[in-house]
Design a protein around this motif. Structure first.
Motif, mmCIF file in Angstrom:
data_model
loop_
_atom_site.group_PDB
_atom_site.id
_atom_site.type_symbol
_atom_site.label_atom_id
_atom_site.label_comp_id
_atom_site.label_asym_id
_atom_site.label_seq_id
_atom_site.Cartn_x
_atom_site.Cartn_y
_atom_site.Cartn_z
ATOM 1 N N PRO A 16 0.762 -1.159 -0.262
ATOM 2 C CA PRO A 16 0.151 0.183 0.613
ATOM 3 C C PRO A 16 0.679 1.003 0.129
ATOM 4 C CG PRO A 16 -0.510 -0.917 1.895
ATOM 5 C CD PRO A 16 1.025 -1.998 1.291
ATOM 6 N N TRP A 17 0.182 2.427 -0.428
ATOM 7 C CA TRP A 17 0.601 3.313 0.378
ATOM 8 C C TRP A 17 1.846 3.810 1.158
ATOM 9 C CZ3 TRP A 17 2.502 5.653 -5.220
ATOM 10 C CH2 TRP A 17 1.792 5.065 -5.808
ATOM 11 N N PHE A 130 21.212 18.140 -2.481
ATOM 12 C CA PHE A 130 20.702 17.145 -2.145
ATOM 13 C C PHE A 130 19.192 17.021 -2.990
ATOM 14 C CE2 PHE A 130 22.914 18.788 1.575
ATOM 15 C CZ PHE A 130 23.544 17.523 1.646
ATOM 16 N N THR A 131 19.377 15.602 -3.052
ATOM 17 C CA THR A 131 18.301 15.313 -3.477
ATOM 18 C C THR A 131 16.948 14.006 -2.361
ATOM 19 O OG1 THR A 131 16.529 14.700 -5.196
ATOM 20 C CG2 THR A 131 18.492 13.154 -4.787
ATOM 21 N N ALA A 132 15.511 14.493 -2.035
ATOM 22 C CA ALA A 132 15.528 14.183 -0.918
ATOM 23 C C ALA A 132 15.414 12.177 -1.653
ATOM 24 C CB ALA A 132 13.741 14.161 -1.791
ATOM 25 N N LEU A 133 15.622 10.910 -0.748
ATOM 26 C CA LEU A 133 15.534 9.726 -0.466
ATOM 27 C C LEU A 133 14.079 9.358 -0.121
ATOM 28 C CD1 LEU A 133 18.866 8.599 -0.263
ATOM 29 C CD2 LEU A 133 17.292 8.323 -1.806
ATOM 30 N N SER A 134 13.119 10.336 0.988
ATOM 31 C CA SER A 134 12.266 10.464 1.498
ATOM 32 C C SER A 134 11.736 11.899 1.546
ATOM 33 C CB SER A 134 12.386 9.603 2.640
ATOM 34 O OG SER A 134 12.999 10.050 3.915
ATOM 35 N N PRO A 135 10.086 12.267 1.623
ATOM 36 C CA PRO A 135 9.396 13.206 1.795
ATOM 37 C C PRO A 135 10.449 14.602 2.881
ATOM 38 C CG PRO A 135 8.107 11.853 1.646
ATOM 39 C CD PRO A 135 9.204 11.074 1.540
ATOM 40 N N ILE A 136 10.579 15.246 2.953
ATOM 41 C CA ILE A 136 10.697 16.283 3.692
ATOM 42 C C ILE A 136 9.669 16.624 3.986
ATOM 43 C CG2 ILE A 136 11.512 18.312 4.204
ATOM 44 C CD1 ILE A 136 14.318 17.237 1.935
ATOM 45 N N THR A 137 9.377 17.202 5.851
ATOM 46 C CA THR A 137 8.151 17.761 6.239
ATOM 47 C C THR A 137 8.486 18.948 7.028
ATOM 48 O OG1 THR A 137 6.215 17.392 6.928
ATOM 49 C CG2 THR A 137 8.116 15.628 7.402
ATOM 50 N N LEU A 197 1.315 12.423 0.391
ATOM 51 C CA LEU A 197 0.469 12.358 1.909
ATOM 52 C C LEU A 197 0.483 10.798 2.475
ATOM 53 C CD1 LEU A 197 -1.236 14.313 4.188
ATOM 54 C CD2 LEU A 197 -3.105 13.366 2.806
ATOM 55 N N VAL A 198 1.210 10.926 3.478
ATOM 56 C CA VAL A 198 1.013 9.649 4.243
ATOM 57 C C VAL A 198 0.881 9.327 5.777
ATOM 58 C CG1 VAL A 198 2.631 8.187 4.365
ATOM 59 C CG2 VAL A 198 3.526 9.331 2.998
ATOM 60 N N ASP A 202 -1.951 6.429 12.636
ATOM 61 C CA ASP A 202 -3.258 7.508 12.552
ATOM 62 C C ASP A 202 -2.024 8.834 12.339
ATOM 63 O OD1 ASP A 202 -4.695 5.110 13.166
ATOM 64 O OD2 ASP A 202 -4.315 5.429 15.383
ATOM 65 N N THR A 203 -1.982 9.718 11.722
ATOM 66 C CA THR A 203 -1.221 10.968 11.730
ATOM 67 C C THR A 203 -1.068 11.027 10.725
ATOM 68 O OG1 THR A 203 -1.144 11.329 13.660
ATOM 69 C CG2 THR A 203 0.015 12.637 12.121
ATOM 70 N N ASP A 204 -2.123 12.007 9.406
ATOM 71 C CA ASP A 204 -1.631 12.430 8.456
ATOM 72 C C ASP A 204 -0.541 13.310 8.182
ATOM 73 O OD1 ASP A 204 -3.463 10.517 6.949
ATOM 74 O OD2 ASP A 204 -5.313 12.618 7.423
ATOM 75 N N ILE A 205 0.498 12.951 7.463
ATOM 76 C CA ILE A 205 1.995 13.798 7.251
ATOM 77 C C ILE A 205 1.892 14.371 5.853
ATOM 78 C CG2 ILE A 205 4.021 13.862 7.408
ATOM 79 C CD1 ILE A 205 3.583 11.725 10.085
#
Length: 253
Positions: A16-17, A130-137, A197-198, A202-205
């Protein structure tokens, strides 16, 4: 200190996403096997900023080598995962746990750890891309009309985005090193930006995949590389790699 980890899925399947939450479970389970005391401090306590805020010195990528497939991602064969921390004991806990029991689980899927290697650190300079390997928040607090303070995730298109990332790194330095790093740091994001959006626990980030140029104190730049840029790094956000070509938001995610 950074690890590059090769994982082989023992059976193919559709992820799943929201699968990054499974990575969090995999990481903490392995660390608890490797060095239980370190895992406990990371998970339950964190490292304290002098003002009382706590930070967790861990970041990791999402899996690279997955293929988009309709409502999720198709996982087959070997994928690559990176994990990093400015605290060597955290990386050692993860590596030891993965090597002690190389058959692990990614959610419901059995996974074999094929290889764990320590990556050499780059030469940190005053300007790097740099480039992101996982999203930056990164987020800010805003007061609504009714007086309530609410969280709002910032976009790379906002000037406050780069300033908030820099201040976040300074606070992490005080927590992890016991001293503040007040050097200048300027972060210039490069479009295009890919929004993600992940849901984690139970928290949307809301995070973003993009590349960026950072200029300033090499010690702060190194901390961003090792600990992750932004918030929720111990849940799989904020990991970067050096981008060797023209700025872009391309990522194998």
């Amino acid at each position: 200190m950074r690890l590059k980890i090769q994982l082989r899925l023992l059976r193919s399947g559709q992820l799943p996403w929201s699968y990054p939450e499974w990575l969090r479970g995999l990481a903490y389970t392995a660390m608890a096997r490797g060095l239980p005391q370190v895992a406990h401090q990371l998970h339950e306590e964190g490292w304290s900023h002098p003002e009382g805020r706590r930070y967790k010195p861990l970041t990791y990528s999402w899996l690279h080598g997955l293929r988009p497939n309709g409502s999720g991602l198709w996982a087959e064969g070997t994928v690559t995962w990176w994990a990093s921390s400015p605290i060597p004991a955290v990386v050692e806990a993860l590596a030891l746990g993965l090597l002690l029991e190389p058959e692990v689980r990614l959610g419901p899927y059995p996974v074999m750890v094929e290889r764990v290697e320590v990556e050499s650190a780059p030469d940190f300079r005053e300007t790097m891309t740099f480039t992101a390997l996982s999203p930056i928040t990164i987020s800010t607090g805003e007061r609504r009309g009714d007086g309530r303070l609410v969280k709002r995730y910032l976009s790379p298109e906002e000037a406050a985005f780069g300033r908030a990332l820099a201040e976040n790194l300074r606070r992490k330095a005080a927590a992890f090193y016991g001293r503040e790093l007040r050097g200048e740091l300027e972060i210039q994001p490069h479009p295009p930006y890919r929004s993600k959006l992940v849901r984690i626990h139970d928290t949307d980030i809301r995070g973003w995949l993009f590349s960026f140029t950072v200029s300033g104190d090499p010690e702060l730049i190194r901390l961003g590389y090792e600990a992750g840029f932004g918030e929720h790094t111990a849940s799989g956000f904020g990991m970067v790699r050096i981008y060797a070509h023209k700025p872009s938001a391309e990522a194998e995610i």
